[in-house]
Write a protein that holds these residues in place. Sequence first.
Motif, short mmCIF file in Angstrom:
data_model
loop_
_atom_site.label_atom_id
_atom_site.label_comp_id
_atom_site.label_asym_id
_atom_site.label_seq_id
_atom_site.Cartn_x
_atom_site.Cartn_y
_atom_site.Cartn_z
N ILE A 1 0.84 -1.21 0.00
CA ILE A 1 0.00 0.00 0.00
C ILE A 1 0.88 1.26 0.00
O ILE A 1 0.67 2.18 -0.79
CB ILE A 1 -0.94 -0.01 1.23
CG1 ILE A 1 -1.99 -1.12 1.07
CG2 ILE A 1 -1.61 1.35 1.41
CD1 ILE A 1 -2.82 -1.37 2.32
N ILE A 2 1.86 1.27 0.89
CA ILE A 2 2.72 2.45 0.98
C ILE A 2 3.52 2.63 -0.31
O ILE A 2 3.69 3.76 -0.80
CB ILE A 2 3.65 2.32 2.21
CG1 ILE A 2 2.81 2.44 3.47
CG2 ILE A 2 4.71 3.40 2.19
CD1 ILE A 2 3.59 2.22 4.74
N HIS A 3 3.96 1.52 -0.87
CA HIS A 3 4.68 1.58 -2.15
C HIS A 3 3.77 2.19 -3.22
O HIS A 3 4.20 3.05 -4.01
CB HIS A 3 5.08 0.16 -2.54
CG HIS A 3 5.73 0.04 -3.88
ND1 HIS A 3 7.03 0.38 -4.12
CD2 HIS A 3 5.23 -0.39 -5.08
CE1 HIS A 3 7.31 0.17 -5.39
NE2 HIS A 3 6.24 -0.30 -5.99
N GLY A 4 2.51 1.78 -3.22
CA GLY A 4 1.56 2.30 -4.19
C GLY A 4 1.27 3.78 -3.99
O GLY A 4 0.89 4.48 -4.93
N LEU A 5 1.44 4.24 -2.76
CA LEU A 5 1.19 5.66 -2.48
C LEU A 5 2.39 6.53 -2.84
O LEU A 5 2.36 7.74 -2.66
CB LEU A 5 0.85 5.86 -0.99
CG LEU A 5 -0.50 5.29 -0.55
CD1 LEU A 5 -0.63 5.36 0.97
CD2 LEU A 5 -1.65 6.04 -1.21
#
Lengths: 237, 295
Positions: B200-204
């Motif tokens: 998720i953080i990577h995607g953000l």
Amino acid sequence: MVRFEDVWLKYRRAGEASLVRLTGAGSANAAPPDVVSGVSFEIPDGGFRWLIGASGAGKTSVLKLIYLAERPIRGDIDILGTRVGKLDRRELALLRRRIGVVYQDFRLLPHLSAYDNVALPMRLARRPEAQIKADVTELLRWVGLSEKHQSRPYELSGGEQQRIAIARAVIGRPKLLVADEPTGNLDDEQAERLMLLITALNRLGTTVVVATHNLGLVARYPAPHLEIAGGRLVADG
Amino acid sequence: MARRADQLGLHSAMADRLIPMLVGAMSFLAVLAIAGVIAAAALAAQWQGDTGAALTVQVPDANAPAASGAGDRKGAVLGVLAATPGVTGPKALSDAELDRLLKPWLGEDAQNLALPVPAVITASWSGAGSIASLRAALDEAAPGTLAETGARWAARVAALTASLKTSAAAILVIVALVASAVIAIATHAGLAQRRETIAIIHGLGALDSDIAGRFALRATLLAGFGAIIGAGLAVPVLLWLARLAAPFAGVLPQTGAPSLPPLLWAVLPAIPIAAALIGWVTTQFTVRGWLRGLA
């Protein structure tokens, strides 16, 4: 602007390949099949596109290419004026910050409060806490969840979680908003409210792509659409 | 900032006992290995200094006339030693000193046993000249005179010290590799546990350096903490060993307080620093490699 030129995608990772095999799309010994095949289209800045197709048609794969969760095995992709294929990992990450994504399953961090979930993109961008507080507070008010800013995701309803996800997606003022079946887990009233938020963002100039298999929703909010079937683009307009 | 520091929930994802315990154990071993090398090097230097510089000359029939006819043989040998470059402080042992040397073997009355005890002359030998030419000169002045230096023993001690240093270096490398492997395993476990969060953080838009940095900070702190404990626990053990070794090393009188070589005290703080560095580097490589599995 979002532009695809003859884009192909094949999942190489074992987990995803086995998933494809379970669906009967390939044999155990065969190479994983193409999940996106020769797709080309263009969405102008500030445009709105429905991305429609049956379940398993390849909508999510196209969206993943748009929000840079996957890289094509062939073809060129331009996102917000940037040729994706030429970017290194750092540049890709910085480009992702200009894209807001809303997932069907919300993908909120369960150990963070609603406030901290919405603040996450700004914190990753190392914005000052004062600015974060002002923006997050304003956005939580916009999505009608000011009173629940300290709630954990599991304390919120599906509709409330989706609104938190929307707030997180737009807090960085993205130029591109991508939503994957955003109303899939919502009742009609919550879905209508969500679509009002998304169309409001589009009117403010954000390019929007919404994937759905809910044709009723598409009919209520008429806009150009891209139709995917078997990983191919079968209609554009 | 506390919120920023734990966005990945690392306090529960990274094993907070495994890394300190195992890195602490590795640090304990590393300190012992380093202490062993320092002690061996100090002892070797002392032995090499004492033994290598010692020149012992035995003069049979010391009171017989010298080959030159002037004076006795012992006097002639002392004269040659005094005139030889590289030989300093030649001194003939007195009868009392000889008695003390021979007492363990010959008893109290060594002088009364009518044994032909040679005169013994000690001196310091800098090794500047050739021992062979010295021996020739002594033999000419007093035939049958023997001269020995500690050079051969000093060479053996040097070889032993070098072997100990190599062994200790191998131990340190193995310890570092084991510590690194432990940290890599713990990091992989943490990554697996937080896979969804990281995705998720990577995607953000999180940078690889952001994510790797958060894991690395945690691993660095845990490894450094474990190393402080491990190195700290090694100190009393080393003091105990120093007390046992004191009579051999001349480090302290047996009644005094135990002490450690200053070099070891200087090296001790480097252990947690090295452990923290291993933690940081290992975690950075592990996380960045794992992130390459994401787009």
